[in-house]
Design a protein around this motif. Structure first.
Motif, PDB file in Angstrom:
ATOM      1  N   ARG A   1      49.328  44.588  35.398  1.00  0.00           N
ATOM      2  CA  ARG A   1      49.874  43.347  34.809  1.00  0.00           C
ATOM      3  C   ARG A   1      48.840  42.224  34.767  1.00  0.00           C
ATOM      4  NH1 ARG A   1      52.843  42.623  39.006  1.00  0.00           N
ATOM      5  NH2 ARG A   1      51.954  40.656  39.595  1.00  0.00           N
ATOM      6  N   ASN A   2      47.951  42.241  35.739  1.00  0.00           N
ATOM      7  CA  ASN A   2      46.994  41.135  35.869  1.00  0.00           C
ATOM      8  C   ASN A   2      45.696  41.355  35.112  1.00  0.00           C
ATOM      9  OD1 ASN A   2      48.485  39.595  38.003  1.00  0.00           O
ATOM     10  ND2 ASN A   2      48.258  41.558  39.052  1.00  0.00           N
TER      11      ASN A   2
ATOM     12  N   SER B   1      46.006  44.458  49.504  1.00  0.00           N
ATOM     13  CA  SER B   1      46.055  44.617  50.953  1.00  0.00           C
ATOM     14  C   SER B   1      46.238  46.072  51.374  1.00  0.00           C
ATOM     15  CB  SER B   1      47.144  43.730  51.543  1.00  0.00           C
ATOM     16  OG  SER B   1      48.390  44.101  51.013  1.00  0.00           O
TER      17      SER B   1
ATOM     18  N   ASP C   1      39.053  46.512  44.471  1.00  0.00           N
ATOM     19  CA  ASP C   1      39.748  45.321  43.957  1.00  0.00           C
ATOM     20  C   ASP C   1      38.686  44.392  43.389  1.00  0.00           C
ATOM     21  OD1 ASP C   1      42.807  44.095  44.604  1.00  0.00           O
ATOM     22  OD2 ASP C   1      41.301  42.605  44.043  1.00  0.00           O
ATOM     23  N   ILE C   2      39.103  43.532  42.486  1.00  0.00           N
ATOM     24  CA  ILE C   2      38.155  42.587  41.903  1.00  0.00           C
ATOM     25  C   ILE C   2      37.964  41.378  42.816  1.00  0.00           C
ATOM     26  CG2 ILE C   2      39.745  41.120  40.594  1.00  0.00           C
ATOM     27  CD1 ILE C   2      37.882  41.444  38.182  1.00  0.00           C
ATOM     28  N   ASN C   3      38.886  41.233  43.770  1.00  0.00           N
ATOM     29  CA  ASN C   3      38.910  40.027  44.593  1.00  0.00           C
ATOM     30  C   ASN C   3      38.482  40.355  46.034  1.00  0.00           C
ATOM     31  OD1 ASN C   3      40.085  38.064  46.483  1.00  0.00           O
ATOM     32  ND2 ASN C   3      40.981  37.140  44.658  1.00  0.00           N
TER      33      ASN C   3
ATOM     34  N   ALA D   1      43.620  47.405  44.705  1.00  0.00           N
ATOM     35  CA  ALA D   1      44.280  47.859  45.941  1.00  0.00           C
ATOM     36  C   ALA D   1      44.857  46.728  46.772  1.00  0.00           C
ATOM     37  CB  ALA D   1      43.283  48.652  46.771  1.00  0.00           C
TER      38      ALA D   1
ATOM     39  N   PHE E   1      45.089  35.088  43.347  1.00  0.00           N
ATOM     40  CA  PHE E   1      45.045  35.954  44.529  1.00  0.00           C
ATOM     41  C   PHE E   1      44.229  35.357  45.666  1.00  0.00           C
ATOM     42  CE2 PHE E   1      46.814  38.707  41.315  1.00  0.00           C
ATOM     43  CZ  PHE E   1      47.911  39.177  42.010  1.00  0.00           C
TER      44      PHE E   1
ATOM     45  N   ASN F   1      55.455  39.681  49.951  1.00  0.00           N
ATOM     46  CA  ASN F   1      55.944  40.940  49.363  1.00  0.00           C
ATOM     47  C   ASN F   1      57.230  41.384  50.043  1.00  0.00           C
ATOM     48  OD1 ASN F   1      54.106  41.384  47.398  1.00  0.00           O
ATOM     49  ND2 ASN F   1      52.926  42.932  48.481  1.00  0.00           N
TER      50      ASN F   1
ATOM     51  N   LYS G   1      56.504  52.027  47.017  1.00  0.00           N
ATOM     52  CA  LYS G   1      55.154  52.558  47.282  1.00  0.00           C
ATOM     53  C   LYS G   1      55.238  53.948  47.910  1.00  0.00           C
ATOM     54  CE  LYS G   1      53.073  47.976  47.458  1.00  0.00           C
ATOM     55  NZ  LYS G   1      52.866  46.767  48.264  1.00  0.00           N
TER      56      LYS G   1
ATOM     57  N   TYR H   1      50.083  37.169  51.497  1.00  0.00           N
ATOM     58  CA  TYR H   1      50.451  38.179  50.502  1.00  0.00           C
ATOM     59  C   TYR H   1      51.477  39.181  51.038  1.00  0.00           C
ATOM     60  CZ  TYR H   1      50.221  41.925  47.136  1.00  0.00           C
ATOM     61  OH  TYR H   1      50.579  42.884  46.225  1.00  0.00           O
TER      62      TYR H   1
ATOM     63  N   ALA I   1      35.499  45.964  42.455  1.00  0.00           N
ATOM     64  CA  ALA I   1      35.372  46.578  41.128  1.00  0.00           C
ATOM     65  C   ALA I   1      36.460  46.074  40.205  1.00  0.00           C
ATOM     66  CB  ALA I   1      35.473  48.098  41.251  1.00  0.00           C
ATOM     67  N   ASP I   2      36.080  45.937  38.939  1.00  0.00           N
ATOM     68  CA  ASP I   2      37.017  45.538  37.893  1.00  0.00           C
ATOM     69  C   ASP I   2      37.673  46.795  37.325  1.00  0.00           C
ATOM     70  OD1 ASP I   2      38.277  44.663  35.588  1.00  0.00           O
ATOM     71  OD2 ASP I   2      36.626  43.346  34.983  1.00  0.00           O
ATOM     72  N   ALA I   3      38.999  46.777  37.261  1.00  0.00           N
ATOM     73  CA  ALA I   3      39.731  47.939  36.744  1.00  0.00           C
ATOM     74  C   ALA I   3      39.262  48.330  35.346  1.00  0.00           C
ATOM     75  CB  ALA I   3      41.227  47.612  36.711  1.00  0.00           C
TER      76      ALA I   3
ATOM     77  N   ASP J   1      48.325  48.833  50.750  1.00  0.00           N
ATOM     78  CA  ASP J   1      49.497  49.666  51.065  1.00  0.00           C
ATOM     79  C   ASP J   1      49.375  51.072  50.477  1.00  0.00           C
ATOM     80  OD1 ASP J   1      50.818  47.736  52.499  1.00  0.00           O
ATOM     81  OD2 ASP J   1      52.111  47.089  50.845  1.00  0.00           O
TER      82      ASP J   1
ATOM     83  N   VAL K   1      43.237  34.629  37.287  1.00  0.00           N
ATOM     84  CA  VAL K   1      43.917  35.629  38.124  1.00  0.00           C
ATOM     85  C   VAL K   1      43.284  35.633  39.518  1.00  0.00           C
ATOM     86  CG1 VAL K   1      44.309  38.115  38.435  1.00  0.00           C
ATOM     87  CG2 VAL K   1      44.710  37.071  36.202  1.00  0.00           C
TER      88      VAL K   1
HETATM   89  C1  LIG Z   1      49.825  42.057  43.178  1.00  0.00           C
HETATM   90  S1  LIG Z   1      48.323  42.585  43.892  1.00  0.00           S
HETATM   91  C2  LIG Z   1      48.652  44.284  44.236  1.00  0.00           C
HETATM   92  C3  LIG Z   1      47.994  44.771  45.504  1.00  0.00           C
HETATM   93  C4  LIG Z   1      48.414  46.171  45.962  1.00  0.00           C
HETATM   94  N1  LIG Z   1      48.005  47.185  45.029  1.00  0.00           N
HETATM   95  C5  LIG Z   1      49.890  46.256  46.220  1.00  0.00           C
HETATM   96  O1  LIG Z   1      50.534  47.072  45.561  1.00  0.00           O
HETATM   97  O2  LIG Z   1      50.398  45.523  47.070  1.00  0.00           O
HETATM   98  C6  LIG Z   1      47.292  42.662  42.477  1.00  0.00           C
HETATM   99  C7  LIG Z   1      45.837  42.907  42.795  1.00  0.00           C
HETATM  100  O3  LIG Z   1      45.145  43.133  41.563  1.00  0.00           O
HETATM  101  C8  LIG Z   1      43.851  42.616  41.697  1.00  0.00           C
HETATM  102  N2  LIG Z   1      43.268  42.482  40.353  1.00  0.00           N
HETATM  103  C9  LIG Z   1      43.569  41.576  39.402  1.00  0.00           C
HETATM  104  N3  LIG Z   1      42.832  41.784  38.285  1.00  0.00           N
HETATM  105  C10 LIG Z   1      42.053  42.866  38.554  1.00  0.00           C
HETATM  106  C11 LIG Z   1      41.077  43.574  37.801  1.00  0.00           C
HETATM  107  N4  LIG Z   1      40.754  43.223  36.556  1.00  0.00           N
HETATM  108  N5  LIG Z   1      40.463  44.630  38.395  1.00  0.00           N
HETATM  109  C12 LIG Z   1      40.777  45.000  39.653  1.00  0.00           C
HETATM  110  N6  LIG Z   1      41.688  44.362  40.418  1.00  0.00           N
HETATM  111  C13 LIG Z   1      42.320  43.313  39.874  1.00  0.00           C
HETATM  112  C14 LIG Z   1      44.072  41.309  42.433  1.00  0.00           C
HETATM  113  O4  LIG Z   1      42.897  40.816  43.006  1.00  0.00           O
HETATM  114  C15 LIG Z   1      45.140  41.721  43.446  1.00  0.00           C
HETATM  115  O5  LIG Z   1      44.572  42.125  44.661  1.00  0.00           O
END
Ligand SMILES: C[S@@+](CC[C@H](N)C(=O)[O-])C[C@H]1O[C@@H](n2cnc3c(N)ncnc32)[C@H](O)[C@@H]1O
Length: 253
Positions: free
Chosen positions: A146-147, A76, A97-99, A74, A31, A42, A54, A38, A124-126, A78, A27
């Motif tokens: 989802r991710n 980018s 965000d994790i990334n 989070a 990203f 979108n 949003k 990105y 941070a990891d969700a 929004d 994942v």
């Molecule tokens: C599709 S983007 C959504 C970004 C933003 N929230 C938006 O609505 O446009 C998904 C984000 O989830 C982050 N992500 C993926 N797995 C994650 C995890 N385990 N913990 C935290 N963030 C994570 C990704 O790095 C990415 O920035």
């Protein structure tokens, strides 16, 4: 659709099953690759609709001036910008965000929008949010759940950091009711999206993953039940654009 709980040795990565410990890095790769394009993608992919989804989400936050909010995954930023507007300069927003690349986009977005001082950025990891229990009036996750490998763990973590009376906002692609347009949606998802990804971001595979991960994500009722299983109460969802996207709201009472 019933969700396969991702607690076994393998996890869904789109339509692939990958070793559980590999999913996060796969994942992250997606990203890292899409980060530079990105926001453009979108807007193009959703024809700008993601902005309305949003806006609706922020309107459901119930946040007041001076309160504390957390945006998980989070990206980018929004939703973070919307949260920051709601809580004002005396409030506080944590953008996570994790990334690191996505988080840097979020920081730029908030600085450009004029928010500084009361906004913090945390990698941070969700699934394991590094915050004290009962810290936030509102916790959001937009197109992030989802991710995540273990969605139940992420929802439980969001529940833990909410104050009593606080609410969680889960904005995510869902199961649409499109009737005869279902075939158009499928064609768009599996034929058009990867081509758009190739054309605008030089990356078809990440956008194929996007389409597949949407299909693997739990439908509205399943996600509501998953939230309830983590302790959320008064859970409800709003279908947006015929359920292409749904906003789930749940409270910690
Ligand atoms: C599709 S983007 C959504 C970004 C933003 N929230 C938006 O609505 O446009 C998904 C984000 O989830 C982050 N992500 C993926 N797995 C994650 C995890 N385990 N913990 C935290 N963030 C994570 C990704 O790095 C990415 O920035």
């Amino acid at each position: 659709m019933t969700e396969r709980r991702d607690t076994g040795p393998t996890a869904d990565f789109g339509y692939e099953r990958v070793p559980r410990e590999e999913k996060k890095s796969r994942v992250r790769g997606v990203f890292d690759s899409v980060a530079p394009r990105y926001d453009l993608m979108n807007d193009v992919m959703s024809l700008g609709l993601h902005r309305l989804w949003k806006r609706f989400t922020i309107a459901q936050s119930g946040l007041k001036k001076g309160q504390h909010a957390l945006d998980v995954a989070a990206g980018s930023g929004d939703l973070s910008v919307g949260l920051a507007r709601r809580v004002g300069p005396k409030g506080r927003v944590y953008v996570t965000d994790i990334n690191a690349r996505m988080l840097a986009l979020g920081r730029d977005r908030l600085l450009d929008a004029g928010f500084a001082g009361n906004v913090a950025y945390v990698e941070a990891d969700a699934e394991a949010l590094p915050f004290e229990s009962q810290s936030f009036h509102c916790v959001s996750i937009g197109f992030g759940l989802r991710n995540v490998t273990d969605k139940a763990a992420a929802l439980a973590s969001m529940y833990r950091v909410l104050k009593p009376g606080g609410r969680a906002l889960v904005l995510e692609f869902s199961k649409p009711s499109l009737g005869p347009l279902e075939a158009v949606y499928d064609t768009y998802s599996f034929q058009v999206l990867p081509r758009l990804g190739e054309w605008l971001a030089g990356d078809a595979a990440s956008y194929r993953y996007l389409a597949e991960s949407i299909r693997r994500h739990p439908d509205q009722q399943t996600l509501k039940a998953l939230m309830e299983a983590q302790g959320f109460e008064r859970c409800e969802y709003f279908n947006l654009s015929a359920g292409i996207v749904a906003l789930h709201v749940g409270y910690r009472l």
